[in-house]
Design a protein around this motif. Sequence first.
Motif, short mmCIF file in Angstrom:
data_model
loop_
_atom_site.label_atom_id
_atom_site.label_comp_id
_atom_site.label_asym_id
_atom_site.label_seq_id
_atom_site.Cartn_x
_atom_site.Cartn_y
_atom_site.Cartn_z
N GLU A 107 7.85 -4.99 8.72
CA GLU A 107 8.44 -4.82 7.39
C GLU A 107 7.42 -4.25 6.42
O GLU A 107 7.73 -3.37 5.61
CB GLU A 107 8.97 -6.17 6.88
CG GLU A 107 9.74 -6.08 5.58
CD GLU A 107 11.07 -5.39 5.71
OE1 GLU A 107 11.45 -4.69 4.75
OE2 GLU A 107 11.74 -5.54 6.75
N VAL A 108 6.18 -4.74 6.47
CA VAL A 108 5.13 -4.23 5.59
C VAL A 108 4.85 -2.75 5.90
O VAL A 108 4.69 -1.93 4.99
CB VAL A 108 3.83 -5.05 5.73
CG1 VAL A 108 2.69 -4.41 4.93
CG2 VAL A 108 4.05 -6.48 5.23
N VAL A 109 4.80 -2.41 7.19
CA VAL A 109 4.56 -1.02 7.60
C VAL A 109 5.64 -0.11 7.03
O VAL A 109 5.35 0.96 6.46
CB VAL A 109 4.51 -0.90 9.13
CG1 VAL A 109 4.59 0.56 9.57
CG2 VAL A 109 3.24 -1.54 9.67
N LEU A 110 6.91 -0.53 7.15
CA LEU A 110 8.01 0.30 6.68
C LEU A 110 8.04 0.40 5.15
O LEU A 110 8.36 1.45 4.59
CB LEU A 110 9.34 -0.27 7.19
CG LEU A 110 9.56 -0.19 8.70
CD1 LEU A 110 10.81 -0.95 9.11
CD2 LEU A 110 9.65 1.26 9.16
N GLU A 111 7.72 -0.70 4.47
CA GLU A 111 7.77 -0.71 3.01
C GLU A 111 6.59 0.04 2.38
O GLU A 111 6.75 0.71 1.36
CB GLU A 111 7.78 -2.16 2.50
CG GLU A 111 9.10 -2.88 2.69
CD GLU A 111 10.20 -2.31 1.83
OE1 GLU A 111 9.96 -2.03 0.63
OE2 GLU A 111 11.32 -2.12 2.34
N GLU A 112 5.40 -0.11 2.97
CA GLU A 112 4.19 0.42 2.35
C GLU A 112 3.67 1.70 3.02
O GLU A 112 2.76 2.33 2.50
CB GLU A 112 3.08 -0.64 2.38
CG GLU A 112 3.42 -1.91 1.62
CD GLU A 112 3.51 -1.68 0.13
OE1 GLU A 112 2.75 -0.86 -0.41
OE2 GLU A 112 4.37 -2.33 -0.52
N GLY A 113 4.23 2.05 4.17
CA GLY A 113 3.71 3.16 4.96
C GLY A 113 3.62 4.47 4.20
O GLY A 113 2.58 5.13 4.20
N ASN A 114 4.70 4.85 3.53
CA ASN A 114 4.70 6.14 2.83
C ASN A 114 3.71 6.15 1.66
O ASN A 114 3.06 7.17 1.41
CB ASN A 114 6.11 6.45 2.32
CG ASN A 114 6.22 7.86 1.79
OD1 ASN A 114 5.98 8.83 2.50
ND2 ASN A 114 6.57 8.00 0.51
N ARG A 115 3.61 5.02 0.95
CA ARG A 115 2.68 4.95 -0.18
C ARG A 115 1.23 5.04 0.27
O ARG A 115 0.37 5.47 -0.49
CB ARG A 115 2.89 3.64 -0.97
CG ARG A 115 4.08 3.68 -1.91
CD ARG A 115 4.11 2.45 -2.79
NE ARG A 115 4.60 1.29 -2.09
CZ ARG A 115 5.86 0.89 -2.10
NH1 ARG A 115 6.77 1.59 -2.77
NH2 ARG A 115 6.25 -0.19 -1.44
#
Length: 529
Positions: A234-242
């Motif tokens: 979930e952290v990867v998906l939420e913060e990945g682009n940023r």
Amino acid sequence: MATAISTADKASQVEAQPKGYERGSRRAWIAVFGGLIGAFMAILDIQITNASMKEIQGSLGATLEEGSWIATAYLVAEMIAIPLSGWLSQGLSVRRYLLWTTSLFIGASLLCSMAWNLESMIAFRALQGFFGGALIPLAFRLILEFLPDNKRSVGMALFGVTATFAPSIGPTLGGWLTEQFSWHYLFYINVPPGLLVMAMLAYGLEKKPVIWDKLKNVDLSGIITMALGMGCLEVVLEEGNRKDWFGSDLIRNLSIVAVINISLFIYIQLKKKEPLVNLRLLGQRDFAISTLAYFLLGVALFGAIYMIPLYLSQIHDYSPLEIGEVIMWMGFPQLLVLPFIPKLMERFDGRYLAAFGFAMFSLSYYMNSHMTADFAGDQMIASQIVRALGQPFILVPIGIIATMHIKPHENASASTVLNVMRNLGGACGIALVATMTDNLSREHLANIKETLPAVSPLANDYLTQTANVFIQAGSDPVTASAQANAMLSQTMTQQAYIQAYNDVFFILSVLLLVAVVAVLSIRKPTKKT
């Protein structure tokens, strides 16, 4: 022997369902409505802070990037809580578990309103997400267990309101509360409905003893690998682009942890006789296809809720409340359709209704794939209405088809899997949309700059006319020329982003056609005799 077994079965059913608690009774309906209101609150709180993030960040002294963790913490904790809900509700009893989690959800909401810095807000939002996450799959499960088969479509229609209407009105409600009062009211608002939910559940659900053997027989390895795997994912998906995806050490390391632990979790669940979540259900063809449909629904629903506000704020500088007034058209029209879905389910094949819903969703995205600089909130309302009309046709039939052949003791796992897949689809949808928009906008901007020499006379005329406007406004020639060049650059960037948004809307439109094919490939449900 057959008579004895039949009599024993009937006796156990009577014992399991004392008078007043039978399926479809008044108490059962009150319990279902209580669960649905609780799920509505939990899903609403995912989006309600988004429109007011600037005010919250300003109050807590956080930067934009730091503030993103306020939403991420909630989603990570919610994702971890959903798989635990089946085991805990079976051991503690549904009544006790829901009452405890609802009261703790209210408490966590109040703590969020009292947060004194970013760290405390993130911690309290994680608590809120964890206790709220239990309310979503349990509402789905109450429909399966407390309503008779002929009323299940009504229950699924009501669940559809929580799953699609709540995120649609979240930004609107959040923006209005912040503008009229303060951001603290985003959390105060959970108290009255939370207390109502507790009263309804206390009345509607039967008191049952704690099953200590179930709680002691804890799948500790499953819990640890699930929490680490799903949390990190979930952290990867939420913060990945940023954080530039795998260009970031944090994202790269979390991805490795997620892959290892999710793989171990799946292996452990398939080996255990009494798993935390019965993943063997995915071996049933129709259930597996239904989970794919749920995943794509999450992609489509949360992708739209993320992308439309971003477009309106970035291209047209809309305020949070103005964005909410556009997004709400994705919610309210579906209330006109939902009452008719159970009747349509009686007359038409649920697969065709679900396929129609996904086709409407796909059409709505296609309607947004031809935008220009003049395309703003008013022009988006038509596609929002089409999207809203399609949503009820998806959730009700899919929920019924997915659980058509599920045995009663599998309800907890089925509810967990379906809700995790919808949430995971939402997280993947947001990550996909954010990444594609950034990458495609850079490509389009590069293409625009490459074609600029070919239209240089037009560009020169534009720069000359714009510079003259600035000179007439009082700027000197050198400053006016710089301002004209800056405006041209801004216009090119804006056009690049508009083209990127068009491409992403079109890609999602095509992706939803995959969902149409998927639901049509589900086998026709057999009629129960």
